[in-house]
Design a protein around this motif. Sequence first.
Motif, PDB file in Angstrom:
ATOM      1  N   MET A   5       8.705  37.076  12.945  1.00  0.00           N
ATOM      2  CA  MET A   5       8.212  37.241  14.309  1.00  0.00           C
ATOM      3  C   MET A   5       7.601  38.615  14.526  1.00  0.00           C
ATOM      4  O   MET A   5       8.016  39.603  13.915  1.00  0.00           O
ATOM      5  CB  MET A   5       9.335  36.983  15.312  1.00  0.00           C
ATOM      6  CG  MET A   5       9.801  35.532  15.286  1.00  0.00           C
ATOM      7  SD  MET A   5      10.624  35.033  16.809  1.00  0.00           S
ATOM      8  CE  MET A   5       9.256  35.057  17.977  1.00  0.00           C
TER       9      MET A   5
ATOM     10  N   VAL B 143       5.246  33.928  16.452  1.00  0.00           N
ATOM     11  CA  VAL B 143       5.808  33.497  15.173  1.00  0.00           C
ATOM     12  C   VAL B 143       4.656  33.696  14.198  1.00  0.00           C
ATOM     13  O   VAL B 143       3.578  33.124  14.377  1.00  0.00           O
ATOM     14  CB  VAL B 143       6.242  32.018  15.205  1.00  0.00           C
ATOM     15  CG1 VAL B 143       6.708  31.573  13.816  1.00  0.00           C
ATOM     16  CG2 VAL B 143       7.357  31.826  16.233  1.00  0.00           C
TER      17      VAL B 143
ATOM     18  N   ALA C 257      15.339  32.944  14.852  1.00  0.00           N
ATOM     19  CA  ALA C 257      14.229  33.522  15.612  1.00  0.00           C
ATOM     20  C   ALA C 257      14.693  34.708  16.452  1.00  0.00           C
ATOM     21  O   ALA C 257      14.004  35.719  16.567  1.00  0.00           O
ATOM     22  CB  ALA C 257      13.598  32.456  16.501  1.00  0.00           C
TER      23      ALA C 257
ATOM     24  N   PRO D 207      11.336  28.227  19.109  1.00  0.00           N
ATOM     25  CA  PRO D 207      11.493  28.520  17.683  1.00  0.00           C
ATOM     26  C   PRO D 207      13.009  28.536  17.495  1.00  0.00           C
ATOM     27  O   PRO D 207      13.694  29.319  18.164  1.00  0.00           O
ATOM     28  CB  PRO D 207      10.872  29.906  17.527  1.00  0.00           C
ATOM     29  CG  PRO D 207       9.954  30.033  18.730  1.00  0.00           C
ATOM     30  CD  PRO D 207      10.713  29.341  19.817  1.00  0.00           C
TER      31      PRO D 207
END
Lengths: 253, 253, 253, 253
Positions: B4, B60, B94, B189
Amino acid sequence: MIQMTLIQIDNYGPWTVTPKPRTESDLQILQAELFADVQRQIAAKKGLVFFTRFDNLLAVTNGLNEEDHMRIQRSIRNRYPVTISMGVGAAETAHEAQRLATIALQEKGGAQSGRKEILAINNLIENPEDSFVQAAHIDINSVTETLTDIESAFDTSFMVNKAQHYLMTKLREKGALLFFIGGDNFMSPCNGLNEEDLTKILIDIKEEIGIGLKAGIGRADNIEDAAYMADIGLEIIREGNNKEWIHLIEELQ
Amino acid sequence: MIQMTLIQIDNYGPWTVTPKPRTESDLQILQAELFADVQRQIAAKKGLVFFTRFDNLLAVTNGLNEEDHMRIQRSIRNRYPVTISMGVGAAETAHEAQRLATIALQEKGGAQSGRKEILAINNLIENPEDSFVQAAHIDINSVTETLTDIESAFDTSFMVNKAQHYLMTKLREKGALLFFIGGDNFMSPCNGLNEEDLTKILIDIKEEIGIGLKAGIGRADNIEDAAYMADIGLEIIREGNNKEWIHLIEELQ
Amino acid sequence: MIQMTLIQIDNYGPWTVTPKPRTESDLQILQAELFADVQRQIAAKKGLVFFTRFDNLLAVTNGLNEEDHMRIQRSIRNRYPVTISMGVGAAETAHEAQRLATIALQEKGGAQSGRKEILAINNLIENPEDSFVQAAHIDINSVTETLTDIESAFDTSFMVNKAQHYLMTKLREKGALLFFIGGDNFMSPCNGLNEEDLTKILIDIKEEIGIGLKAGIGRADNIEDAAYMADIGLEIIREGNNKEWIHLIEELQ
Amino acid sequence: MIQMTLIQIDNYGPWTVTPKPRTESDLQILQAELFADVQRQIAAKKGLVFFTRFDNLLAVTNGLNEEDHMRIQRSIRNRYPVTISMGVGAAETAHEAQRLATIALQEKGGAQSGRKEILAINNLIENPEDSFVQAAHIDINSVTETLTDIESAFDTSFMVNKAQHYLMTKLREKGALLFFIGGDNFMSPCNGLNEEDLTKILIDIKEEIGIGLKAGIGRADNIEDAAYMADIGLEIIREGNNKEWIHLIEELQ
C-alpha cells in the motif's frame, strides 16, 4: 431561501456492469471527473457541488436558472458516456430544499427506470432578494498534530469519518446538511440553524467522542460568498488558538 | 502480501488559506482531478487508489516499483500547484501495510513541516510470487428501491454513510480496510479476512442498523483483477436474489 | 463589434526548462487541460477559445465582462502551476480586436518579463446591442473518402495543414482570422467579410492546391450561436452534395 | 526501429452532428481531454502522442505492447461517449512506420464505416534491442523578442504556422515527421535523418522565409528519453547564443 439541485447519473448502476463489470479504476476516474466538471460549471454562477455519493450529487445552486441547468446537462451528454437528470427545489432550510428537489425528480421515474436527462424543477428562487445561504465550514482542531502526524492514514480517516457520522446525525435533526469536503473539513449548508444550536452540537460531539471541532459561519446571497466568509471565521478562531467554538461573519470589510 | 502507498499533498492545509482562503469550488476541482490523475497513473500498473481524505490518498500498489512512484510525483509536480509525498509499505494485512507506509512517511517529517516530494519506502514486494490481494466489493441490497427512489438524496447518503461507519469499525478490528467508492458501494482490501468473519460482520450490521449488505470477494496478484472477480461475485449474488451474504471468486473461467 | 481576448501563460517558456527541461508528455497534458479548462469557463458565457499556440490562446468573448475574466484567472492560479495574463479588445473586425487585445497586454510588459496575472483591457463591448459575431465553419469536401481512408495519417494532416496555411494567408488579408479546430475543420471569426470575398478565397484555393472547401456562415450576438448557425449551413451544403461554396444562416427557424 | 500508433476516433464526424450539430465548445473540450488522457496513458510507458488532427492522433509507442494498447481502448470506452480504433506499425523511418500503421487500420474498414474499437497491428517491435528513436526538438530563435512581444497574437501564430508548413514539407521528403507541440516548438520523429540534411533544411527555411530555427536532437530506445536529450541539445544551443543550427545528444552524463 436556499436553492438546491440533485444531480443524478441516469441508470448508472446497471451501466457499470454492462456488458460486464467495468474496470473499477475507470469508474473512479469517471466519477471524479464528472464531479469536477459539474463543479466548474456550477461554480461559474457561484454555486457549489458536493460529491455526496458521486452518482448522486447535491449542489447549492442559488443564482442558477433553468437554462443554466440545461446547459450543464447538454455539456455532460456531449462529453461523457452517461447522461444526468436533475431535480431542483428551494426552501427555508437546506434539508427541505433537497427534499423537494429529490421528490420532483423521483416523480419523473426511478433512477433505473430508463428515465433520461430529466430536469424536474419543483421551484426556483425567482426574486434575487429571496436568495440567502448560511454555510458553516467545520474542521477538527489541530488534526495534523493529533491525527495525521501520529496515527496511521486509515485510522485518521476513520476518525474523520466518525466525526462526519456524528455531525450528519445531529445537524440533520436541525434541518441542516453536512458534507465532507476533504482533509478534516466539512461544509454545512445550514439556513435557519442558530449559533447556540450549532455550538451545542460541537460541545456534545467533543464530550461523546472526544473530537474537538470548530465552525466558521458565513451568510450571503450565494454559497461561494457564504463559504468564503465561513473560511474567514475559521481563520479567526485559529488565530485565537481555537478558544471559540464558532465565529460568524455576515459581511466582509 | 499486499503493498500500500500513502499519497499526501505536501503542506496542503496552509496552502489552501494562503494568502487568503482559496475559493472552495477550485479546491474541490483540484482535489478531484488530482485523485483522478493519480488513479489513471496507478491503474496503468493495475493498482487502485481510494480518495480517502483527498489530501491523503491510500492506494493498493502491488505491481508498482520505486520508479513508478517517482514518475507519478514528477508528473504531479509538473502539472499542479502542489507536490505530493509518498510512503510505501507491504505486509500480510492491508491495515498493517498502510501503517508501515504511514510511519515511513511520518519519520521524514510532519505533513506541514515543509517536507517536500518525499518518497519514503518501508518495503516493497520484491518477488512477484509474494504479491497477493484479497478484495471485497460490498454494496447495499436493493438500494435503489429501498432508498434512492423513496428517501431524500441527503437521507440516502446519510444511511450509506452510516453503513460505511459500521463497516469501517468492524473491518478495522480484523486488519481490513474499507473505502467508499460511490453510490452504495464499498471496497475492502482484506488480505487474511476469512469468509466466516466477513459474513458475521454483514449479519451483525443487518441486525444492528437494519441495512442489508452483500459482498463479492476476489483474490489475485493485483487489486485490478481481485476487484474484477469481486464484481463477478457480487453479480452472482444478485442473480440469486441476494440469498448469499458473500461469494468468493478465486479464478476466472 | 466582436470582442476578443488573448490568454497568455506567464513566463511559460523559461518555466518549461526550469530547473531542467520538464517531461514533454507532462507539458502536452498541461497545455491541453489548461485549454479545455479555460474553454469550459468561457463557454459558460457563450464564448469560444481556440488553442492557437497553447501558451497563447485567442478567444471570442462577446458576453464576458471584466469580472468573468478575473474569475478565470483566479481559478487557473488555484489549480495550475502557472498563471495567465489576459488582454481584451473589441473592434469591427476580428483581426483588429485581437490586435488591440495583444497591444494592451504587450504594453504591460513582455511575455517573459516577470509580468504576472495581468488583465489588460483595451475596450469591452459595453452595450449588448453592439455585440455581433460572424463566424464561418470551413471544412474539406469528402475528406474521409479523399484523404483519411486512402492517404497515410501524416500525409492527410499535411494536406489539412496546407489548406490551413492557405486559408490563414488569404483570410488575414481581409481582416478575418482562421483557426484549426480538429479533423478537417476550421473556424473563422470573420466580421465584415462578405460572401463574395469568402467564395473567391475558396475558389482560388481549389485552383491553387486542388483542395475543395466549403463554408457555413453564421451571424449572432455571440460566437456560440454564430458557430451553431454555421454548422447548420455546412449541413445544408452537404445535403446538396457540396454544390454550394458557402451557405449563410442569419437566424434559426 | 521506431514504432508508431495511429489513434482514430470511430465514426467521429457523423457523431459530431447527430442528432444535430453539437456545441463547438463541448467538442473542443472533448478532443483536448481525450488527447491529454491518451497522452497520460501512453506516457506511462515512455511513449508520446501528438495531437495531429485531434480526431486522428499519431503516437511514437516504442515500449508499448498489444495489451498496453487494448487497455487504453478499454479505458476510453469506459469514460467517453466515443470509442477509438488503433493501427500500429514499426519501421526504419517514422513516416514509413505511421504509413504501415495507417494501412493496417484502413484495411479494417473506413473511418466512418461503422468499424468500432479495432486494434490493427501491422508489426510491433518484438526485440527491445531493435527499439530506437531519433527525435529533433525544433524552435524559433528569439520568438518572444521577434514575434510574441511585438506582433499581434494572430500574426505570430500565422508565422509559426508558416514555419510549420515549410518544416513539414521538407522533412516529409526525408521520411521524417513534424508536429507542432505548442508555443514556437516542433517535434520531429526523424530516425535516419542525418545532421547535414537537417541543417540544410533549417538554412533553406531561413533563406526562403526569414525565420531562424534551431534543433536539438536526441537518440534513445524510447521517445521520452530522446525528447529529453533533444531538449538538452536545444538548451546548449541557446547558451551558445544560437550560433549552432543543431546539437546532437546521444547519451546523458
